[in-house]
Design a protein around this motif. Structure first.
Motif, PDB file in Angstrom:
ATOM      1  N   ASN A 148       0.961  -1.297   0.025  1.00  0.00           N
ATOM      2  CA  ASN A 148      -0.027   0.019   0.119  1.00  0.00           C
ATOM      3  C   ASN A 148       0.808   1.321  -0.029  1.00  0.00           C
ATOM      4  O   ASN A 148       0.680   2.214  -0.924  1.00  0.00           O
ATOM      5  N   ALA A 149       2.085   1.113   0.966  1.00  0.00           N
ATOM      6  CA  ALA A 149       2.649   2.634   1.091  1.00  0.00           C
ATOM      7  C   ALA A 149       3.538   2.781  -0.189  1.00  0.00           C
ATOM      8  O   ALA A 149       3.725   3.865  -0.638  1.00  0.00           O
ATOM      9  N   LEU A 150       3.935   1.796  -1.101  1.00  0.00           N
ATOM     10  CA  LEU A 150       4.502   2.042  -2.183  1.00  0.00           C
ATOM     11  C   LEU A 150       3.774   2.025  -3.497  1.00  0.00           C
ATOM     12  O   LEU A 150       4.245   2.050  -4.449  1.00  0.00           O
ATOM     13  N   ASN A 151       2.443   2.498  -3.165  1.00  0.00           N
ATOM     14  CA  ASN A 151       1.350   2.439  -4.288  1.00  0.00           C
ATOM     15  C   ASN A 151       0.931   3.733  -4.631  1.00  0.00           C
ATOM     16  O   ASN A 151       0.353   4.480  -3.748  1.00  0.00           O
ATOM     17  N   PRO A 152       1.724   4.427  -5.647  1.00  0.00           N
ATOM     18  CA  PRO A 152       1.340   5.983  -5.792  1.00  0.00           C
ATOM     19  C   PRO A 152       0.005   6.320  -5.953  1.00  0.00           C
ATOM     20  O   PRO A 152      -0.574   7.356  -5.884  1.00  0.00           O
ATOM     21  N   LYS A 153      -1.002   5.333  -6.301  1.00  0.00           N
ATOM     22  CA  LYS A 153      -2.294   5.451  -6.710  1.00  0.00           C
ATOM     23  C   LYS A 153      -3.180   5.773  -5.505  1.00  0.00           C
ATOM     24  O   LYS A 153      -4.013   6.344  -5.514  1.00  0.00           O
ATOM     25  N   ALA A 154      -2.493   5.082  -4.436  1.00  0.00           N
ATOM     26  CA  ALA A 154      -3.011   5.446  -2.952  1.00  0.00           C
ATOM     27  C   ALA A 154      -2.941   6.908  -2.736  1.00  0.00           C
ATOM     28  O   ALA A 154      -3.779   7.596  -2.086  1.00  0.00           O
ATOM     29  N   ALA A 155      -1.995   7.550  -3.034  1.00  0.00           N
ATOM     30  CA  ALA A 155      -1.442   9.020  -2.726  1.00  0.00           C
ATOM     31  C   ALA A 155      -2.419   9.763  -3.524  1.00  0.00           C
ATOM     32  O   ALA A 155      -3.066  10.797  -3.083  1.00  0.00           O
ATOM     33  N   VAL A 156      -2.687   9.500  -4.686  1.00  0.00           N
ATOM     34  CA  VAL A 156      -3.578  10.204  -5.696  1.00  0.00           C
ATOM     35  C   VAL A 156      -4.832  10.128  -5.352  1.00  0.00           C
ATOM     36  O   VAL A 156      -5.680  10.963  -5.147  1.00  0.00           O
ATOM     37  N   PHE A 157      -5.239   8.910  -4.850  1.00  0.00           N
ATOM     38  CA  PHE A 157      -6.633   8.636  -4.319  1.00  0.00           C
ATOM     39  C   PHE A 157      -6.995   9.526  -3.210  1.00  0.00           C
ATOM     40  O   PHE A 157      -7.951  10.238  -3.219  1.00  0.00           O
ATOM     41  N   PHE A 158      -6.083   9.466  -2.118  1.00  0.00           N
ATOM     42  CA  PHE A 158      -6.338  10.298  -0.970  1.00  0.00           C
ATOM     43  C   PHE A 158      -6.002  12.029  -1.290  1.00  0.00           C
ATOM     44  O   PHE A 158      -6.981  12.586  -0.682  1.00  0.00           O
ATOM     45  N   LEU A 159      -5.206  12.209  -2.120  1.00  0.00           N
ATOM     46  CA  LEU A 159      -5.241  13.605  -2.415  1.00  0.00           C
ATOM     47  C   LEU A 159      -6.315  14.360  -3.055  1.00  0.00           C
ATOM     48  O   LEU A 159      -6.858  15.413  -2.863  1.00  0.00           O
ATOM     49  N   ALA A 160      -7.017  13.473  -3.873  1.00  0.00           N
ATOM     50  CA  ALA A 160      -8.190  13.728  -4.740  1.00  0.00           C
ATOM     51  C   ALA A 160      -9.566  13.680  -3.967  1.00  0.00           C
ATOM     52  O   ALA A 160     -10.492  14.523  -3.936  1.00  0.00           O
TER      53      ALA A 160
END
Length: 206
Positions: A121-133
């Motif tokens: 999870n932590a190395l998945n940038p899609k998670a960052a984009v998901f929560f950023l949006a």
């Protein structure tokens, strides 16, 4: 202050995100099937911890920095892809390894399961984009620490509930997965899936 309606909507979106197939799901299912309920739940806890880190990072503006600095986002993306490839190769090797008597197909530990879930999870940038949006849509104009913590803990709770449910359901059929032919098939399928997810993460920008 975040309203009750916003909290309910936030929970719904996070729940749908957690239920979507991906590397987190593959890791929890494989750990639960081959190593049992305890390791499946440990992997689920690792995934939920990664969700908490990304949610807090998004609220603090760190995720925005990651998403807007190409070299940082790319580095995380390739690191995540490499780790998924590592897990995939490990699963494929287990699929061709000589059969081992008993239900345990390969060495494992709750700590290792937690690590796999966290890093996936932590190395998945899609998670960052998901929560950023997602987070800015449910936070007030001038959010306080309580608003951020509430949404972060809700995201963790929903993620943990979903993946612990998955872990427990899969663990029920562990006797079936302990059979050599079934275990090899599961290793082969999960290994191929993890490699495909790793390749997709490396090649497709979030």
């Amino acid at each position: 202050m975040t309203t009750t309606g916003q909290l309910v909507a936030f929970c719904g979106v996070v729940g749908l995100g957690a239920m979507s197939p991906g590397p987190d799901f593959a890791v929890v299912v494989r750990r639960s099937a081959l190593r049992g309920r305890a390791e499946g739940m440990a992997a689920a806890t690792g995934v939920a911890t990664g969700v908490f880190l990304w949610a807090v990072a998004a609220a603090a503006g760190v995720a925005a920095l990651v998403a807007t600095v190409p070299v940082v986002l790319t580095s995380i993306r390739y690191a995540g892809a490499a780790y998924l490839a590592y897990l995939g190769v490990r699963a494929l090797l287990a699929a061709v390894r000589p059969a081992v008597a008993g239900p345990v197909a390969e060495p494992g530990s709750a700590g290792g399961a937690f690590r796999d879930g966290l890093l996936c999870n932590a190395l998945n940038p899609k998670a960052a984009v998901f929560f950023l949006a997602l987070l800015p849509q449910f936070l007030p104009a001038h959010p306080g620490a309580a608003d951020t913590l509430t949404l972060s803990l809700l995201a963790v709770g929903i993620t943990l509930l979903w993946f612990c449910t998955v872990a427990n359901l899969v663990a029920v059929f562990r006797r079936l997965f302990a059979r050599s032919r079934v275990r090899r098939t599961l290793d082969g399928l999960s290994g191929a899936a993890l490699l495909a997810l790793g390749a997709r993460l490396a090649l497709v920008r979030p």
